[in-house]
Design a protein around this motif. Structure first.
Motif, PDB file in Angstrom:
ATOM      1  N   ILE A 166     -59.789  12.983  46.362  1.00  0.00           N
ATOM      2  CA  ILE A 166     -59.232  11.965  45.454  1.00  0.00           C
ATOM      3  C   ILE A 166     -57.982  12.436  44.714  1.00  0.00           C
ATOM      4  O   ILE A 166     -57.410  11.705  43.925  1.00  0.00           O
ATOM      5  CB  ILE A 166     -60.291  11.451  44.459  1.00  0.00           C
ATOM      6  CG1 ILE A 166     -60.752  12.550  43.503  1.00  0.00           C
ATOM      7  CG2 ILE A 166     -61.457  10.817  45.203  1.00  0.00           C
ATOM      8  CD1 ILE A 166     -61.646  12.053  42.380  1.00  0.00           C
ATOM      9  N   GLY A 167     -57.586  13.689  44.957  1.00  0.00           N
ATOM     10  CA  GLY A 167     -56.331  14.172  44.392  1.00  0.00           C
ATOM     11  C   GLY A 167     -56.378  14.611  42.942  1.00  0.00           C
ATOM     12  O   GLY A 167     -55.409  14.430  42.211  1.00  0.00           O
ATOM     13  N   VAL A 168     -57.504  15.175  42.527  1.00  0.00           N
ATOM     14  CA  VAL A 168     -57.622  15.735  41.177  1.00  0.00           C
ATOM     15  C   VAL A 168     -58.158  17.155  41.303  1.00  0.00           C
ATOM     16  O   VAL A 168     -58.548  17.585  42.376  1.00  0.00           O
ATOM     17  CB  VAL A 168     -58.547  14.891  40.257  1.00  0.00           C
ATOM     18  CG1 VAL A 168     -58.020  13.471  40.099  1.00  0.00           C
ATOM     19  CG2 VAL A 168     -59.971  14.872  40.779  1.00  0.00           C
ATOM     20  N   SER A 169     -58.201  17.871  40.198  1.00  0.00           N
ATOM     21  CA  SER A 169     -58.740  19.227  40.229  1.00  0.00           C
ATOM     22  C   SER A 169     -60.272  19.194  40.206  1.00  0.00           C
ATOM     23  O   SER A 169     -60.876  18.207  39.768  1.00  0.00           O
ATOM     24  CB  SER A 169     -58.227  20.025  39.033  1.00  0.00           C
ATOM     25  OG  SER A 169     -58.801  19.544  37.839  1.00  0.00           O
ATOM     26  N   ALA A 170     -60.860  20.275  40.648  1.00  0.00           N
ATOM     27  CA  ALA A 170     -62.323  20.396  40.591  1.00  0.00           C
ATOM     28  C   ALA A 170     -62.796  20.350  39.141  1.00  0.00           C
ATOM     29  O   ALA A 170     -63.874  19.826  38.852  1.00  0.00           O
ATOM     30  CB  ALA A 170     -62.772  21.680  41.272  1.00  0.00           C
ATOM     31  N   GLN A 171     -61.987  20.874  38.235  1.00  0.00           N
ATOM     32  CA  GLN A 171     -62.338  20.838  36.817  1.00  0.00           C
ATOM     33  C   GLN A 171     -62.399  19.400  36.302  1.00  0.00           C
ATOM     34  O   GLN A 171     -63.243  19.072  35.470  1.00  0.00           O
ATOM     35  CB  GLN A 171     -61.324  21.640  35.972  1.00  0.00           C
ATOM     36  CG  GLN A 171     -61.373  23.116  36.207  1.00  0.00           C
ATOM     37  CD  GLN A 171     -60.516  23.566  37.402  1.00  0.00           C
ATOM     38  OE1 GLN A 171     -59.879  22.766  38.077  1.00  0.00           O
ATOM     39  NE2 GLN A 171     -60.540  24.853  37.693  1.00  0.00           N
ATOM     40  N   THR A 172     -61.533  18.561  36.819  1.00  0.00           N
ATOM     41  CA  THR A 172     -61.553  17.151  36.406  1.00  0.00           C
ATOM     42  C   THR A 172     -62.833  16.477  36.860  1.00  0.00           C
ATOM     43  O   THR A 172     -63.464  15.739  36.093  1.00  0.00           O
ATOM     44  CB  THR A 172     -60.321  16.415  36.954  1.00  0.00           C
ATOM     45  OG1 THR A 172     -59.142  17.033  36.417  1.00  0.00           O
ATOM     46  CG2 THR A 172     -60.331  14.949  36.578  1.00  0.00           C
TER      47      THR A 172
ATOM     48  N   SER B 120     -74.144  12.407  46.100  1.00  0.00           N
ATOM     49  CA  SER B 120     -73.296  12.383  47.292  1.00  0.00           C
ATOM     50  C   SER B 120     -73.502  13.640  48.122  1.00  0.00           C
ATOM     51  O   SER B 120     -74.061  14.642  47.665  1.00  0.00           O
ATOM     52  CB  SER B 120     -71.820  12.263  46.893  1.00  0.00           C
ATOM     53  OG  SER B 120     -71.320  13.509  46.445  1.00  0.00           O
ATOM     54  N   GLN B 121     -73.012  13.595  49.328  1.00  0.00           N
ATOM     55  CA  GLN B 121     -73.099  14.732  50.242  1.00  0.00           C
ATOM     56  C   GLN B 121     -71.970  15.726  50.016  1.00  0.00           C
ATOM     57  O   GLN B 121     -71.898  16.750  50.683  1.00  0.00           O
ATOM     58  CB  GLN B 121     -73.044  14.230  51.682  1.00  0.00           C
ATOM     59  CG  GLN B 121     -71.733  13.535  52.011  1.00  0.00           C
ATOM     60  CD  GLN B 121     -71.742  12.896  53.368  1.00  0.00           C
ATOM     61  OE1 GLN B 121     -72.771  12.800  54.026  1.00  0.00           O
ATOM     62  NE2 GLN B 121     -70.588  12.443  53.824  1.00  0.00           N
ATOM     63  N   TYR B 122     -71.089  15.431  49.072  1.00  0.00           N
ATOM     64  CA  TYR B 122     -69.900  16.243  48.849  1.00  0.00           C
ATOM     65  C   TYR B 122     -70.049  17.162  47.642  1.00  0.00           C
ATOM     66  O   TYR B 122     -70.687  16.799  46.662  1.00  0.00           O
ATOM     67  CB  TYR B 122     -68.681  15.345  48.615  1.00  0.00           C
ATOM     68  CG  TYR B 122     -68.436  14.354  49.717  1.00  0.00           C
ATOM     69  CD1 TYR B 122     -67.939  14.772  50.952  1.00  0.00           C
ATOM     70  CD2 TYR B 122     -68.697  13.004  49.537  1.00  0.00           C
ATOM     71  CE1 TYR B 122     -67.708  13.865  51.968  1.00  0.00           C
ATOM     72  CE2 TYR B 122     -68.466  12.087  50.548  1.00  0.00           C
ATOM     73  CZ  TYR B 122     -67.971  12.528  51.760  1.00  0.00           C
ATOM     74  OH  TYR B 122     -67.753  11.623  52.759  1.00  0.00           O
ATOM     75  N   SER B 123     -69.391  18.311  47.723  1.00  0.00           N
ATOM     76  CA  SER B 123     -69.316  19.200  46.563  1.00  0.00           C
ATOM     77  C   SER B 123     -68.254  18.641  45.613  1.00  0.00           C
ATOM     78  O   SER B 123     -67.417  17.811  46.013  1.00  0.00           O
ATOM     79  CB  SER B 123     -68.927  20.614  46.988  1.00  0.00           C
ATOM     80  OG  SER B 123     -67.578  20.641  47.436  1.00  0.00           O
ATOM     81  N   GLN B 124     -68.269  19.111  44.393  1.00  0.00           N
ATOM     82  CA  GLN B 124     -67.256  18.668  43.436  1.00  0.00           C
ATOM     83  C   GLN B 124     -65.859  19.040  43.929  1.00  0.00           C
ATOM     84  O   GLN B 124     -64.912  18.274  43.762  1.00  0.00           O
ATOM     85  CB  GLN B 124     -67.524  19.255  42.059  1.00  0.00           C
ATOM     86  CG  GLN B 124     -68.725  18.648  41.382  1.00  0.00           C
ATOM     87  CD  GLN B 124     -68.963  19.188  39.985  1.00  0.00           C
ATOM     88  OE1 GLN B 124     -68.114  19.827  39.391  1.00  0.00           O
ATOM     89  NE2 GLN B 124     -70.145  18.923  39.458  1.00  0.00           N
ATOM     90  N   ARG B 125     -65.729  20.189  44.579  1.00  0.00           N
ATOM     91  CA  ARG B 125     -64.439  20.627  45.116  1.00  0.00           C
ATOM     92  C   ARG B 125     -63.975  19.681  46.224  1.00  0.00           C
ATOM     93  O   ARG B 125     -62.805  19.303  46.276  1.00  0.00           O
ATOM     94  CB  ARG B 125     -64.542  22.051  45.644  1.00  0.00           C
ATOM     95  CG  ARG B 125     -63.236  22.556  46.234  1.00  0.00           C
ATOM     96  CD  ARG B 125     -63.303  24.009  46.458  1.00  0.00           C
ATOM     97  NE  ARG B 125     -63.418  24.589  45.120  1.00  0.00           N
ATOM     98  CZ  ARG B 125     -63.160  25.833  44.826  1.00  0.00           C
ATOM     99  NH1 ARG B 125     -62.799  26.658  45.757  1.00  0.00           N
ATOM    100  NH2 ARG B 125     -63.275  26.284  43.602  1.00  0.00           N
TER     101      ARG B 125
END
Length: 71
Positions: free
Chosen positions: A28-34, A17-22
């Motif tokens: 999507i309403g979760v943490s970057a760690q998730t 994807s073009q998106y970073s994990q952050r």
């Protein structure tokens, strides 16, 4: 299709994807760690989260779940 294969498809879609994990996490309403756990561990999102991921990444849930090979 086994859960491991579903997770591989999910990881590939996130990676491509073009998106970073952050950015994904915020959308999507979760943490970057998730999101990181989706990528590196045998963690699978809840169905409502999977739905949000599919919409964000513009990928069919059928593809992630192995019901079709159409991305």
């Amino acid at each position: 299709m086994e859960l491991a294969q579903i997770q591989i498809r999910l990881r590939e879609c996130i990676s491509q994807s073009q998106y970073s994990q952050r950015q994904i996490a915020q959308a999507i309403g979760v943490s970057a760690q998730t999101v990181s756990k989706y990528m590196k561990q045998n963690i699978f999102p809840a169905l409502d989260t999977l739905s949000k991921l599919c919409m964000l990444l513009d990928v069919r849930a059928d593809y992630i779940l192995g019901l079709t090979n159409e991305y």
